[in-house]
Design an enzyme around this catalytic site. Structure first.
Site, PDB file in Angstrom:
ATOM      1  N   TYR A   1     -20.252  -8.884 -17.782  1.00 12.27           N
ATOM      2  CA  TYR A   1     -20.751 -10.147 -18.333  1.00 12.27           C
ATOM      3  C   TYR A   1     -21.058 -10.097 -19.825  1.00 12.27           C
ATOM      4  CZ  TYR A   1     -25.162  -7.732 -17.373  1.00 12.27           C
ATOM      5  OH  TYR A   1     -26.164  -6.813 -17.323  1.00 12.27           O
TER       6      TYR A   1
ATOM      7  N   CYS B   1     -30.339   4.542  32.735  1.00 11.80           N
ATOM      8  CA  CYS B   1     -30.690   3.350  31.961  1.00 11.80           C
ATOM      9  C   CYS B   1     -29.456   2.494  31.661  1.00 11.80           C
ATOM     10  CB  CYS B   1     -31.355   3.756  30.653  1.00 11.80           C
ATOM     11  SG  CYS B   1     -31.867   2.347  29.681  1.00 11.80           S
TER      12      CYS B   1
ATOM     13  N   LYS C   1     -33.556 -18.929 -11.831  1.00 15.12           N
ATOM     14  CA  LYS C   1     -33.558 -18.283 -10.522  1.00 15.12           C
ATOM     15  C   LYS C   1     -33.393 -19.281  -9.378  1.00 15.12           C
ATOM     16  CE  LYS C   1     -34.474 -13.905 -11.415  1.00 15.12           C
ATOM     17  NZ  LYS C   1     -35.554 -13.262 -10.729  1.00 15.12           N
TER      18      LYS C   1
ATOM     19  N   ARG D   1     -28.929   0.927 -17.370  1.00 15.43           N
ATOM     20  CA  ARG D   1     -29.666   0.227 -18.415  1.00 15.43           C
ATOM     21  C   ARG D   1     -30.926   1.013 -18.808  1.00 15.43           C
ATOM     22  NH1 ARG D   1     -33.907  -3.451 -17.937  1.00 15.43           N
ATOM     23  NH2 ARG D   1     -34.151  -4.783 -19.754  1.00 15.43           N
TER      24      ARG D   1
ATOM     25  N   SER E   1     -33.452  -7.798 -21.500  1.00 13.78           N
ATOM     26  CA  SER E   1     -33.577  -8.498 -20.217  1.00 13.78           C
ATOM     27  C   SER E   1     -33.687  -9.993 -20.514  1.00 13.78           C
ATOM     28  CB  SER E   1     -34.764  -7.983 -19.434  1.00 13.78           C
ATOM     29  OG  SER E   1     -35.929  -8.169 -20.189  1.00 13.78           O
ATOM     30  N   LEU E   2     -33.887 -10.760 -19.475  1.00 13.09           N
ATOM     31  CA  LEU E   2     -33.834 -12.218 -19.635  1.00 13.09           C
ATOM     32  C   LEU E   2     -35.168 -12.850 -19.277  1.00 13.09           C
ATOM     33  CD1 LEU E   2     -30.430 -12.757 -17.824  1.00 13.09           C
ATOM     34  CD2 LEU E   2     -30.847 -13.178 -20.248  1.00 13.09           C
TER      35      LEU E   2
ATOM     36  N   LYS F   1     -25.862 -14.957 -11.581  1.00 14.66           N
ATOM     37  CA  LYS F   1     -26.689 -13.783 -11.852  1.00 14.66           C
ATOM     38  C   LYS F   1     -26.662 -12.905 -10.616  1.00 14.66           C
ATOM     39  CE  LYS F   1     -31.137 -12.294 -13.678  1.00 14.66           C
ATOM     40  NZ  LYS F   1     -31.414 -11.233 -12.722  1.00 14.66           N
TER      41      LYS F   1
ATOM     42  N   CYS G   1     -35.124   0.214  32.506  1.00 10.60           N
ATOM     43  CA  CYS G   1     -34.965   1.088  33.668  1.00 10.60           C
ATOM     44  C   CYS G   1     -36.290   1.700  34.122  1.00 10.60           C
ATOM     45  CB  CYS G   1     -33.935   2.179  33.384  1.00 10.60           C
ATOM     46  SG  CYS G   1     -34.521   3.448  32.254  1.00 10.60           S
TER      47      CYS G   1
ATOM     48  N   GLU H   1     -23.261 -18.443 -15.884  1.00  9.70           N
ATOM     49  CA  GLU H   1     -22.708 -17.344 -15.092  1.00  9.70           C
ATOM     50  C   GLU H   1     -23.581 -17.089 -13.871  1.00  9.70           C
ATOM     51  OE1 GLU H   1     -22.732 -13.894 -17.604  1.00  9.70           O
ATOM     52  OE2 GLU H   1     -21.741 -14.944 -19.252  1.00  9.70           O
TER      53      GLU H   1
ATOM     54  N   ASP I   1     -27.387  -9.639  -8.259  1.00  6.32           N
ATOM     55  CA  ASP I   1     -28.535  -8.784  -8.065  1.00  6.32           C
ATOM     56  C   ASP I   1     -28.032  -7.377  -7.782  1.00  6.32           C
ATOM     57  OD1 ASP I   1     -31.152  -8.335  -8.049  1.00  6.32           O
ATOM     58  OD2 ASP I   1     -31.547  -9.138  -6.052  1.00  6.32           O
TER      59      ASP I   1
ATOM     60  N   CYS J   1     -39.479   2.330  29.714  1.00  6.43           N
ATOM     61  CA  CYS J   1     -38.326   1.549  29.248  1.00  6.43           C
ATOM     62  C   CYS J   1     -38.297   0.194  29.949  1.00  6.43           C
ATOM     63  CB  CYS J   1     -37.050   2.327  29.544  1.00  6.43           C
ATOM     64  SG  CYS J   1     -35.551   1.384  29.254  1.00  6.43           S
TER      65      CYS J   1
ATOM     66  N   ASP K   1       0.835  -1.201   0.000  1.00  5.34           N
ATOM     67  CA  ASP K   1       0.000   0.000   0.000  1.00  5.34           C
ATOM     68  C   ASP K   1       0.869   1.251   0.000  1.00  5.34           C
ATOM     69  OD1 ASP K   1      -2.023  -1.745   0.120  1.00  5.34           O
ATOM     70  OD2 ASP K   1      -2.817  -1.099   2.074  1.00  5.34           O
ATOM     71  N   ALA K   2       1.956   1.186   0.774  1.00  2.00           N
ATOM     72  CA  ALA K   2       2.821   2.361   0.900  1.00  2.00           C
ATOM     73  C   ALA K   2       3.448   2.705  -0.452  1.00  2.00           C
ATOM     74  CB  ALA K   2       3.905   2.113   1.936  1.00  2.00           C
TER      75      ALA K   2
ATOM     76  N   LYS L   1     -26.188 -18.994 -21.196  1.00  2.20           N
ATOM     77  CA  LYS L   1     -26.133 -18.342 -22.503  1.00  2.20           C
ATOM     78  C   LYS L   1     -25.549 -19.315 -23.520  1.00  2.20           C
ATOM     79  CE  LYS L   1     -25.183 -13.930 -20.233  1.00  2.20           C
ATOM     80  NZ  LYS L   1     -24.190 -12.915 -19.898  1.00  2.20           N
TER      81      LYS L   1
ATOM     82  N   GLU M   1     -22.801  -5.698 -14.103  1.00  2.00           N
ATOM     83  CA  GLU M   1     -23.724  -5.462 -12.997  1.00  2.00           C
ATOM     84  C   GLU M   1     -22.958  -4.816 -11.842  1.00  2.00           C
ATOM     85  OE1 GLU M   1     -26.810  -6.429 -13.628  1.00  2.00           O
ATOM     86  OE2 GLU M   1     -27.867  -6.703 -11.732  1.00  2.00           O
TER      87      GLU M   1
ATOM     88  N   CYS N   1     -35.988   5.988  25.275  1.00  2.00           N
ATOM     89  CA  CYS N   1     -36.032   6.014  26.735  1.00  2.00           C
ATOM     90  C   CYS N   1     -35.445   7.339  27.197  1.00  2.00           C
ATOM     91  CB  CYS N   1     -35.222   4.842  27.277  1.00  2.00           C
ATOM     92  SG  CYS N   1     -34.722   5.044  28.993  1.00  2.00           S
TER      93      CYS N   1
HETATM   94  S1  IVH Z   1     -27.012 -11.005 -19.523  1.00  2.00           S
HETATM   95  C1  IVH Z   1     -29.251 -10.493 -23.122  1.00  2.00           C
HETATM   96  N1  IVH Z   1     -25.617 -11.855 -17.490  1.00  2.00           N
HETATM   97  O1  IVH Z   1     -30.038  -9.564 -15.165  1.00  2.00           O
HETATM   98  C2  IVH Z   1     -28.573 -10.702 -21.856  1.00  2.00           C
HETATM   99  N2  IVH Z   1     -27.407 -10.372 -17.090  1.00  2.00           N
HETATM  100  O2  IVH Z   1     -32.875  -9.658 -16.688  1.00  2.00           O
HETATM  101  C3  IVH Z   1     -28.830  -9.629 -20.911  1.00  2.00           C
HETATM  102  N3  IVH Z   1     -27.711  -9.787 -14.747  1.00  2.00           N
HETATM  103  O3  IVH Z   1     -30.487  -6.488 -16.753  1.00  2.00           O
HETATM  104  C4  IVH Z   1     -28.184  -9.738 -19.650  1.00  2.00           C
HETATM  105  N4  IVH Z   1     -26.025 -10.969 -13.962  1.00  2.00           N
HETATM  106  O4  IVH Z   1     -28.942  -6.605 -14.812  1.00  2.00           O
HETATM  107  C5  IVH Z   1     -26.647 -11.091 -17.895  1.00  2.00           C
HETATM  108  N5  IVH Z   1     -24.281 -12.675 -15.770  1.00  2.00           N
HETATM  109  C6  IVH Z   1     -25.301 -11.918 -16.191  1.00  2.00           C
HETATM  110  C7  IVH Z   1     -26.076 -11.159 -15.289  1.00  2.00           C
HETATM  111  C8  IVH Z   1     -27.140 -10.402 -15.790  1.00  2.00           C
HETATM  112  C9  IVH Z   1     -27.017 -10.145 -13.660  1.00  2.00           C
HETATM  113  C10 IVH Z   1     -28.905  -8.893 -14.744  1.00  2.00           C
HETATM  114  C11 IVH Z   1     -28.758  -7.713 -15.643  1.00  2.00           C
HETATM  115  C12 IVH Z   1     -29.917  -7.747 -16.581  1.00  2.00           C
HETATM  116  C13 IVH Z   1     -30.845  -8.702 -15.917  1.00  2.00           C
HETATM  117  C14 IVH Z   1     -31.552  -9.495 -16.981  1.00  2.00           C
END
Ligand code: IVH
Length: 672
Positions: free
Chosen positions: A235, A439, A323, A143, A88-89, A122, A420, A120, A124, A417, A39-40, A299, A183, A433
């Site tokens: 991703y 207390c 999911k 997005r 989206s997926l 996913k 006390c 991969e 959140d 409380c 770090d230094a 994918k 993400e 309190c």
């Molecule tokens: S691929 C066409 N890969 O999930 C493919 N998405 O509903 C589009 N997400 O908006 C996304 N991890 O925010 C992909 N490894 C991953 C992901 C990922 C999280 C989220 C992303 C996207 C949502 C899809």
């Protein structure tokens, strides 16, 4: 002139070299998590760059590692149209749905063999796009609706694992334009810490790390974003000019080579069976990961096949999100109890019939505060849905009203409380309190404050001592400090004869104080040093203040309704009154600053005084309503000059501040 030019060329080169080096070490540290310098050493490089850039500000570029923070707050975000929409997926929730997805893919392509999938995690969080031109980060966007997002460039720059420059010595050339998708997320531990801080500050809590990450990226002030520990996993890509790929796996490899952070748990799966296995393994691993996953993404690896499969309105045919099981469960609330925190805040806690949620048994859950209980209409005896918020902290989501039998009882935090017995008052959303002096839950903080320098100023009574005194039961309220004996102190760790005597001496010394200090020391909420001073001026004695009612307090210009209520509640509490009585019996006395004499005046001392020590002089000034500052500024009214004065004397002369001899000072305070 020529020399100057040459010199500047050299500086430019050094700056460039430093930036490359710092970028590389940043990558080692934040992306690979495997630094190769200390770090230094890193700090030294960084400092050198800052130094050169401040000497040659025209050489600063937006992609310099020094430019991650510091941008000014925005009025609003601009918009960014994604060159290629961010899709989206589709979701699958069980293996059958995933198998059907695989069958659809094969049918559509008209092939029989196993499909190769990239699997991969996913995450959140919040999906973003990072745009690089000639290897330099130029723009970052959310997005949004998939077509148009918000320009959050300044905020994304504060995330250290986002490269400001693409690594050059990577297997692939640096694309002219590169759009990277990923993400942004907040690690669970950081999320919990942030929420704890917010709770203390009375700010609304984030429901989960996802909201915390999204809220942090969508901040108009990048300095706030910079203070939040965010990270990213990349991703995918949008436009990549100048490089072609044949598989998604290659894309991910290229991203890694360019210095982007790609999740280490990605896997190439031959056939859907392997992908299903991957899902189960990740679901099990989820418990041990420092960030939140809500499933896996599968994918089709071949980009040619992806192309052929194409897109279905808003989501691709070549990918699916599988999911995880939600970490929710249903259980009953056996009871609700009130927990008292160290600041006296009462938190309602639900005692649950133990239930397993995502591999962990939950038995209690905070209900945050009364407003939350009322809003969700949670009752004792209710069946409730619980979840691990941020999938970690248990949370009661909602009651299952259909299962009510009529036996359920609404809950209200007690008006006394539980620890006390002092009265509880409501401050905003928080019930608190009022028995601050007595207390047990608050005692440590109360004593620390009471003994602090600007309060009773008990020198040598540190936090560790306070903890031990409390543990050994030697003090139960602040007044007990004045009843401590040498034998008591010798029972504490690292206390010898000498240190015990010293502490007793400073305790004894603190008995002589001033009214503002004493009022401040009581730790009444809303009453800081300044308010204590105002109250002392107004009432002239603790007794008078203790008898003041709400209306009387409100008549004081600087006292608002909250402060008035807090003061009344404090002194109404018999426990507090008892402790004050005990303090007086112990011999605590105070001087009342004569209003007006030195009120509002600030003094500075320089040189040695003959008649009193600095500390005594300070108390004398304070007793007369004045203040003592440690350095000379234009705000200072008098500088008292003793023998062999120091640099403060010069400074006072320079600023033309009135100076007093010791004799003149004595006269002024009425001690001549
Ligand atoms: S691929 C066409 N890969 O999930 C493919 N998405 O509903 C589009 N997400 O908006 C996304 N991890 O925010 C992909 N490894 C991953 C992901 C990922 C999280 C989220 C992303 C996207 C949502 C899809």
């Amino acid at each position: 002139m020529v020399e100057e030019k040459e010199q500047e060329e050299k500086v430019k080169e050094e700056i460039e070299r430093l930036r490359e080096e710092i970028n590389y070490h940043n990558y080692r540290y934040y992306v690979l998590d495997s630094p190769v310098i200390s770090d230094a050493e890193y700090d030294a490089l960084f400092r050198r760059l800052v130094e050169l850039e401040s000497k040659y500000p025209h050489l600063i570029t937006p992609d310099s590692p020094t430019q991650r923070v510091g941008a000014k707050p925005l009025e609003e975000f601009g918009t960014v149209r994604h060159t290629i929409p961010m899709l989206s997926l589709n979701n699958a929730f069980d293996p059958q749905e995933v198998i059907e997805f695989d069958e659809r893919v094969k049918r559509f392509l008209g092939i029989d063999e196993e499909i190769e999938y990239v699997a991969e995690p996913k995450l959140d969080g919040l999906a973003v796009e990072l745009i690089y031109e000639e290897g330099r980060f130029v723009k970052g966007a959310t997005r949004g609706d998939g077509y148009v997002g918000e320009d959050v460039t300044q905020n994304l720059k504060t995330i250290k694992s986002i490269p400001l420059r693409v690594l050059r010595d990577s297997p692939n050339p640096v694309p002219r334009r590169l759009e990277v998708r990923g993400e942004v997320f907040m690690p669970i531990e950081a999320f919990e810490k942030l929420n704890k801080e917010r709770e203390i500050k009375g700010e609304p809590l984030f429901a989960n790390p996802r909201n915390a990450a999204a809220g942090s990226v969508r901040q108009l002030d990048p300095r706030i974003t910079a203070s939040r520990p965010l990270d990213i996993f990349c991703y995918g890509v949008g436009v990549v000019e100048g490089v072609t790929f044949s598989t998604h796996w290659e894309v991910l490899e290229a991203l890694k080579g360019w210095g982007f952070k790609v999740n280490p748990h990605i896997r190439l799966c031959r056939g859907i069976e392997e992908a299903l296995k991957y899902h189960d393994e990740m679901e099990e691993m989820r418990e041990r990961l420092p960030y939140e996953l809500d499933g896996v993404v599968l994918k089709v690896n071949s980009l040619e096949l992806q192309e052929r499969l194409g897109v279905l309105t808003r989501s691709p045919r070549w990918a699916i999100a599988y999911k995880f099981k939600p970490r929710q469960a249903t259980t009953r609330i056996r009871d609700i109890v009130a927990q008292v925190g160290r600041t006296g805040a009462l938190t309602p806690v639900a005692i649950l019939e133990p239930v397993r949620v995502g591999g962990v048994t939950i038995e209690r859950s905070t209900l945050h505060n009364q407003d939350e209980i009322d809003r969700k209409d949670i009752r004792i005896g209710d069946w409730v849905i619980v979840q691990r918020a941020g999938d970690v902290i248990p949370e009661v989501v909602a009651p299952v009203k259909d299962r009510r039998t009529g036996q359920e009882r609404p809950y209200h935090l007690p008006d006394r409380c539980p620890l006390c017995g002092s009265a509880v008052i409501k401050e905003g959303a928080i019930h608190r309190c009022t028995g601050g002096l007595a207390c047990p839950a608050q005692l440590k903080e109360t004593i620390k404050h009471f003994a602090s320098k600007r309060a009773m100023d008990i020198e040598g009574l540190g936090e560790k001592h306070v903890e031990q005194l409390l543990e050994k039961g030697l003090i139960r309220d602040v007044a007990d400090i004045y009843y401590l004996k040498k034998e008591d102190l010798l029972k504490l760790e690292r206390f010898a004869e000498r240190s015990a005597e010293n502490l007793l001496k400073s305790i004894e010394k603190s008995k002589k104080t001033t009214l503002p200090r004493l009022i401040y020391a009581l730790g009444i909420r809303q009453v800081g040093e300044h308010m204590a001073r105002v109250l002392a001026d107004e009432f002239g004695s603790l007794e008078a203040l203790m008898e003041a009612d709400y209306e009387r307090l409100l008549k004081i210009k600087e006292v608002g309704p909250e402060t008035a209520e807090s003061i009344v509640a404090f002194f109404r509490e018999p426990h507090n009154r008892k402790v004050i009585e005990k303090l007086k019996k112990a011999g605590v006395t105070y001087e009342v600053p004569k209003k007006g004499r030195l009120s509002g005046k600030t003094f500075v001392f320089t040189g040695a005084l003959k008649a009193f020590t600095r500390e005594e002089a300070k108390r004398l000034v304070e007793a007369e309503g004045g203040k003592v500052a440690s350095s000379v500024s234009r705000k200072v009214d008098y500088v008292v000059v003793g023998e062999s004065p120091g640099s403060k004397y010069e400074e006072a002369r320079r600023l033309g501040i009135p100076m007093l001899t010791e004799e003149e000072f004595k006269e002024l305070i009425g001690k001549a």
